[in-house]
Design a protein around this motif. Structure first.
Motif, mmCIF file in Angstrom:
data_model
loop_
_atom_site.group_PDB
_atom_site.id
_atom_site.type_symbol
_atom_site.label_atom_id
_atom_site.label_comp_id
_atom_site.label_asym_id
_atom_site.label_seq_id
_atom_site.Cartn_x
_atom_site.Cartn_y
_atom_site.Cartn_z
ATOM 1 N N PRO A 1 -8.269 -4.096 7.151
ATOM 2 C CA PRO A 1 -8.202 -5.560 6.999
ATOM 3 C C PRO A 1 -7.348 -5.952 5.788
ATOM 4 O O PRO A 1 -7.652 -5.586 4.669
ATOM 5 N N GLY A 2 -6.254 -6.639 6.047
ATOM 6 C CA GLY A 2 -5.342 -7.037 4.982
ATOM 7 C C GLY A 2 -4.189 -6.074 4.791
ATOM 8 O O GLY A 2 -3.289 -6.314 3.994
ATOM 9 N N GLY A 3 -4.201 -4.937 5.492
ATOM 10 C CA GLY A 3 -3.099 -3.992 5.450
ATOM 11 C C GLY A 3 -3.019 -3.183 4.175
ATOM 12 O O GLY A 3 -3.988 -3.049 3.419
ATOM 13 N N LEU A 4 -1.846 -2.623 3.939
ATOM 14 C CA LEU A 4 -1.609 -1.739 2.796
ATOM 15 C C LEU A 4 -1.882 -2.451 1.478
ATOM 16 O O LEU A 4 -2.517 -1.885 0.580
ATOM 17 N N ALA A 5 -1.437 -3.689 1.343
ATOM 18 C CA ALA A 5 -1.645 -4.424 0.084
ATOM 19 C C ALA A 5 -3.133 -4.568 -0.222
ATOM 20 O O ALA A 5 -3.565 -4.374 -1.371
ATOM 21 N N PHE B 1 -5.530 -2.599 0.842
ATOM 22 C CA PHE B 1 -6.079 -1.282 0.526
ATOM 23 C C PHE B 1 -5.770 -0.924 -0.925
ATOM 24 O O PHE B 1 -6.627 -0.404 -1.645
ATOM 25 N N LEU B 2 -4.559 -1.225 -1.374
ATOM 26 C CA LEU B 2 -4.214 -0.962 -2.778
ATOM 27 C C LEU B 2 -5.065 -1.815 -3.711
ATOM 28 O O LEU B 2 -5.503 -1.339 -4.771
ATOM 29 N N ASP B 3 -5.316 -3.069 -3.338
ATOM 30 C CA ASP B 3 -6.210 -3.918 -4.141
ATOM 31 C C ASP B 3 -7.604 -3.314 -4.220
ATOM 32 O O ASP B 3 -8.239 -3.336 -5.275
ATOM 33 N N ARG B 4 -8.096 -2.770 -3.108
ATOM 34 C CA ARG B 4 -9.421 -2.145 -3.090
ATOM 35 C C ARG B 4 -9.450 -0.936 -4.027
ATOM 36 O O ARG B 4 -10.425 -0.725 -4.748
ATOM 37 N N LEU B 5 -8.384 -0.162 -4.030
ATOM 38 C CA LEU B 5 -8.314 0.973 -4.955
ATOM 39 C C LEU B 5 -8.331 0.500 -6.404
ATOM 40 O O LEU B 5 -8.991 1.106 -7.253
ATOM 41 N N ARG B 6 -7.634 -0.587 -6.691
ATOM 42 C CA ARG B 6 -7.648 -1.144 -8.048
ATOM 43 C C ARG B 6 -9.065 -1.578 -8.435
ATOM 44 O O ARG B 6 -9.511 -1.328 -9.551
ATOM 45 N N GLU B 7 -9.756 -2.232 -7.503
ATOM 46 C CA GLU B 7 -11.122 -2.711 -7.766
ATOM 47 C C GLU B 7 -12.079 -1.568 -8.067
ATOM 48 O O GLU B 7 -13.071 -1.764 -8.775
ATOM 49 N N LEU C 1 -12.696 3.301 2.636
ATOM 50 C CA LEU C 1 -12.394 3.154 4.061
ATOM 51 C C LEU C 1 -13.671 2.999 4.873
ATOM 52 O O LEU C 1 -14.512 3.896 4.874
ATOM 53 N N PRO C 2 -13.814 1.899 5.596
ATOM 54 C CA PRO C 2 -14.925 1.813 6.544
ATOM 55 C C PRO C 2 -14.782 2.922 7.598
ATOM 56 O O PRO C 2 -13.670 3.334 7.935
ATOM 57 N N GLU C 3 -15.898 3.391 8.112
ATOM 58 C CA GLU C 3 -15.877 4.501 9.070
ATOM 59 C C GLU C 3 -15.013 4.193 10.297
ATOM 60 O O GLU C 3 -14.243 5.043 10.759
ATOM 61 N N ALA C 4 -15.115 2.983 10.815
ATOM 62 C CA ALA C 4 -14.324 2.626 11.995
ATOM 63 C C ALA C 4 -12.826 2.663 11.693
ATOM 64 O O ALA C 4 -12.021 3.050 12.549
ATOM 65 N N VAL D 1 -11.136 -4.369 11.662
ATOM 66 C CA VAL D 1 -12.226 -3.422 11.849
ATOM 67 C C VAL D 1 -13.024 -3.356 10.566
ATOM 68 O O VAL D 1 -12.475 -3.290 9.486
ATOM 69 N N ARG D 2 -14.314 -3.370 10.678
ATOM 70 C CA ARG D 2 -15.159 -3.284 9.487
ATOM 71 C C ARG D 2 -16.044 -2.079 9.575
ATOM 72 O O ARG D 2 -16.509 -1.622 10.493
#
Length: 130
Positions: A39-43, A45-51, A79-82, A129-130
């Motif tokens: 959800p939200g794409g690569l950007a 995912f990178l934000d989630r890693l920063r968080e 990463l959510p399992e799905a 996907v969540r």
């Protein structure tokens, strides 16, 4: 060579073949897969890693120089399992290998998708996907 040794060799060969196939497709496929399934794409995912405390590593991927690593376990936690299952299918690797593949190839993929220290505009057609 026993049956167990043969099975270990076969599994090793399958994993090596999957890694070679992924290397041949390049980093664009990884960025595209995240755009489709995270959800939200690569950007995002990178934000989630920063968080989750990996901002310095993400920043190192966006800039020239040495790229810092993020452990596969940290990537798996983001990463959510799905999403992991869909990435596995799309990338052609077993679901259990997705975090390892990301740990190995994501830094170069981000570097390829960045310019002047920022991520280039990315497609975002996530299935949410969540």
């Amino acid at each position: 060579m026993g049956l167990l040794d043969g099975a270990k060799n076969l599994i090793g060969d399958v994993v090596a073949a999957a890694d070679r196939a992924f290397e041949e497709t390049g980093s664009g496929k990884l960025a595209l897969a995240l755009a489709k399934f995270y959800p939200g794409g690569l950007a995002a995912f990178l934000d989630r890693l920063r968080e989750t405390g990996h901002g310095a590593a993400v920043d190192s991927w966006l800039s020239p120089g040495t790229r810092q690593a993020v452990p596969a376990s940290a990537l798996a936690a983001c990463l959510p399992e799905a999403v992991t299952e869909r990435l596995a299918y799309d990338l052609g690797v077993p679901a259990a290998r997705v975090p390892t593949v990301l740990a190995e190839f994501l830094p170069a993929a981000v570097a390829d998708q960045s310019e002047n220290g920022s991520l280039k505009p990315q497609p975002n057609f996530s299935t949410q996907v969540r």
